[in-house]
Enzyme design. Structure first.
Site, PDB file in Angstrom:
ATOM      1  CD  GLU A 172     -29.243  14.394 -71.678  1.00 12.14           C
ATOM      2  OE1 GLU A 172     -29.222  13.541 -72.574  1.00 12.14           O
ATOM      3  OE2 GLU A 172     -30.058  15.319 -71.645  1.00 12.14           O
ATOM      4  CD  GLU A 353     -28.816  19.429 -72.976  1.00  7.57           C
ATOM      5  OE1 GLU A 353     -29.712  18.717 -73.500  1.00  7.57           O
ATOM      6  OE2 GLU A 353     -27.613  19.142 -73.015  1.00  7.57           O
TER       7      GLU A 353
HETATM    8  C1  PNW Z   1     -30.056  15.777 -74.964  1.00  2.00           C
HETATM    9  N1  PNW Z   1     -34.627  11.220 -74.363  1.00  2.00           N
HETATM   10  O1  PNW Z   1     -30.212  14.440 -75.330  1.00  2.00           O
HETATM   11  C2  PNW Z   1     -28.600  16.098 -75.234  1.00  2.00           C
HETATM   12  O2  PNW Z   1     -27.886  16.468 -74.089  1.00  2.00           O
HETATM   13  C3  PNW Z   1     -28.367  17.038 -76.361  1.00  2.00           C
HETATM   14  O3  PNW Z   1     -27.050  16.901 -76.864  1.00  2.00           O
HETATM   15  C4  PNW Z   1     -29.407  16.828 -77.427  1.00  2.00           C
HETATM   16  O4  PNW Z   1     -29.130  17.533 -78.601  1.00  2.00           O
HETATM   17  C5  PNW Z   1     -30.742  17.222 -76.829  1.00  2.00           C
HETATM   18  O5  PNW Z   1     -30.995  16.543 -75.614  1.00  2.00           O
HETATM   19  C6  PNW Z   1     -31.911  17.011 -77.758  1.00  2.00           C
HETATM   20  O6  PNW Z   1     -32.095  15.654 -78.049  1.00  2.00           O
HETATM   21  C7  PNW Z   1     -31.362  13.710 -75.073  1.00  2.00           C
HETATM   22  O7  PNW Z   1     -34.764  10.190 -75.075  1.00  2.00           O
HETATM   23  C8  PNW Z   1     -31.542  12.556 -75.822  1.00  2.00           C
HETATM   24  O8  PNW Z   1     -35.443  11.492 -73.470  1.00  2.00           O
HETATM   25  C9  PNW Z   1     -32.601  11.726 -75.575  1.00  2.00           C
HETATM   26  C10 PNW Z   1     -33.515  12.054 -74.565  1.00  2.00           C
HETATM   27  C11 PNW Z   1     -33.346  13.214 -73.820  1.00  2.00           C
HETATM   28  C12 PNW Z   1     -32.268  14.023 -74.077  1.00  2.00           C
END
Ligand code: PNW
Length: 446
Positions: A172, A353
């Site tokens: 990401e 994920e």
């Molecule tokens: C992902 N959003 O992060 C990460 O890859 C993981 O490490 C994390 O634990 C998981 O999702 C849950 O949050 C994100 O704002 C953070 O859309 C923010 C977003 C999406 C994914």
């Protein structure tokens, strides 16, 4: 025994791979062991006020010491793939120079342990833990960091390239840009649009350089980036909302997909970034050629759709999870997978994920009843099934997360796991969803 859930009767193709995912800083702990040096997340989590309840990843789920038992649990559920990340500052002290053999050996034990149990490893090279020493030298604002990352990618794949069939470069990049440099919620905690898109370019350059550096070492293995994609929809029927939705799609998706698949940044996004960021000056001749080096797999992470208003704002149209940013809309997963195929071609896709946080509690009966997770996963599996039915080459699905972990700025309060972690005792308790998922895996059917 789990309470049987109404099944939808949807069978997946033979050989479809079911797995789960984690990342190093979120589960390992052992922050100062065997020569590991700090990352930006150690610094950030130890800065008062940055993480809920002052939580840090110092101990986390203590997976560094308990990995063998965790792998046994994976096997008992029936996972056929496990996606983990490798900690850069564990393997290369301060991100520069020779391999730290003790740090690398942990991942050798992990990969061997997976093979012994018949579980296929999938490794991410960067899940946000930039070595603090490199951050002190400018981090991703400094082009040099991309070259240090390529050296690290070469070193890790030289050691493990043959035993890990799928490699993911960056997790990401968009979240690093948006949370690390725009809203400041993640390490390194900047709120500075003039830095953010320089960082975006250097991250994409790092991806391309890492593909190049790893390629000679991975044999018949595969490599690609892990991108979180957000399907963007207009909030109303106005032409202005349609236009703003297109712009939003540029910032959310095309800025990361276009350079990889088309060797160019989207023009509308570049133009709009130019108003506040010097990014364009940092794009050197030849960079886009490097960034568009052929990849073998695209890892897609899906959490939420985005609804865009006529003025470019966003609105909520579906129920939220415990995460303020996550609306539940399974259909968005079908849409984004079908769109990738339509706009970027027939590259093999893996979902690396998808999941949600639920307010889990250990019941007096010793069980954790996370019915919300079962409903959420069932509907998203069905959405993936619908994409496959439309011809998408989707090969595997990794639930986020295998176990409860350090959820970044939310600390340990948000529980995203299939496995409940009782942090005071480090006891692992499979939630009802884990038992349900095990049934899905064995039937290859939801
Ligand atoms: C992902 N959003 O992060 C990460 O890859 C993981 O490490 C994390 O634990 C998981 O999702 C849950 O949050 C994100 O704002 C953070 O859309 C923010 C977003 C999406 C994914």
């Amino acid at each position: 025994q789990p309470i049987p859930e109404p099944t939808l009767g949807l069978s997946f193709p033979t050989g479809f791979v079911w797995g789960a995912a984690t990342s190093a800083y979120q589960i390992e702990g052992a922050a100062a062991e065997d020569g590991r040096t700090p990352s930006v997340w150690d610094t950030f989590s130890h800065t008062p006020g940055k993480v809920r309840n002052g939580d840090t990843g110092d101990v986390a789920a203590d997976h560094y010491h308990r990995f063998a038992a965790d792998l046994d649990l994976m096997k008992s559920i029936g996972l056929s793939s496990y996606r983990f990340s490798i900690s850069w500052p564990r393997v290369i002290r301060d991100g520069k120079g020779p391999i730290n053999q003790q740090g690398l050996d942990f991942y050798k034990r992990l990969v061997d342990g997976l093979h012994e149990r018949g579980i296929t490893p999938m490794a991410t090279l960067y899940h946000w833990d930039t070595p603090q020493a490199l951050q002190d030298a400018g981090g991703w604002e400094n082009r040099d960091t991309a070259y240090r990352f390529a050296e690290y990618a070469a070193a890790v794949t030289e050691a493990l390239g043959e035993s890990v069939p799928t490699w993911l470069t960056l997790n990401e990049p968009k979240t690093v840009v948006q949370n690390g440099y725009l809203n400041g919620g993640h390490a390194p905690g900047f709120r500075d649009p003039s830095k953010a898109y320089v960082v975006a370019h250097h991250l994409m350059l790092a991806h391309g350089l890492a593909v190049e550096a790893a390629r000679p070492h991975i044999g018949g293995g595969r490599i690609g980036p892990a991108l979180n994609l957000h399907p963007c929809y207009p909030a109303d029927e106005s032409p202005e909302a349609a236009e703003q939705t297109h712009l939003m799609d540029g910032y959310e998706n095309r800025l990361y997909l276009d350079p990889v698949f088309r060797g160019e940044y989207p023009r509308d996004t570049l133009e709009s970034i130019a108003e506040f960021s010097p990014m364009a000056k940092y794009i050197k001749d030849g960079d886009l050629k490097i960034i568009s080096a052929p990849i073998d797999v695209l890892a897609v992470q899906y959490y939420t759709p985005i609804y865009v208003t006529a003025t470019g704002g966003t609105v909520q149209k579906h129920p939220l999870t415990e995460a303020f940013w996550q609306q539940i809309y399974p259909r968005g997963l079908t849409d984004i997978l079908v769109r990738v195929k339509k706009d970027y071609g027939d590259v093999p896709l893996t979902i690396t994920e998808n999941g949600l946080p639920t307010p889990d509690q250990l019941g007096e009966d010793g069980k954790v009843d996370d019915a919300g997770r079962i409903a959420f996963l069932r509907d998203h599996f069905a959405a993936a099934h619908a994409a496959i039915a439309q011809g998408v080459r989707l090969e595997s699905y990794h639930v986020w997360s295998f176990m409860d972990n350090f959820e970044w700025q939310e600390g340990y309060e948000q529980r995203w796991g299939l496995i409940y972690v009782d942090y005071p005792t480090q006891r692992r308790i499979p939630k009802r969803s884990a038992l349900w998922y095990s049934d899905v895996i064995h039937a290859n059917k939801v």
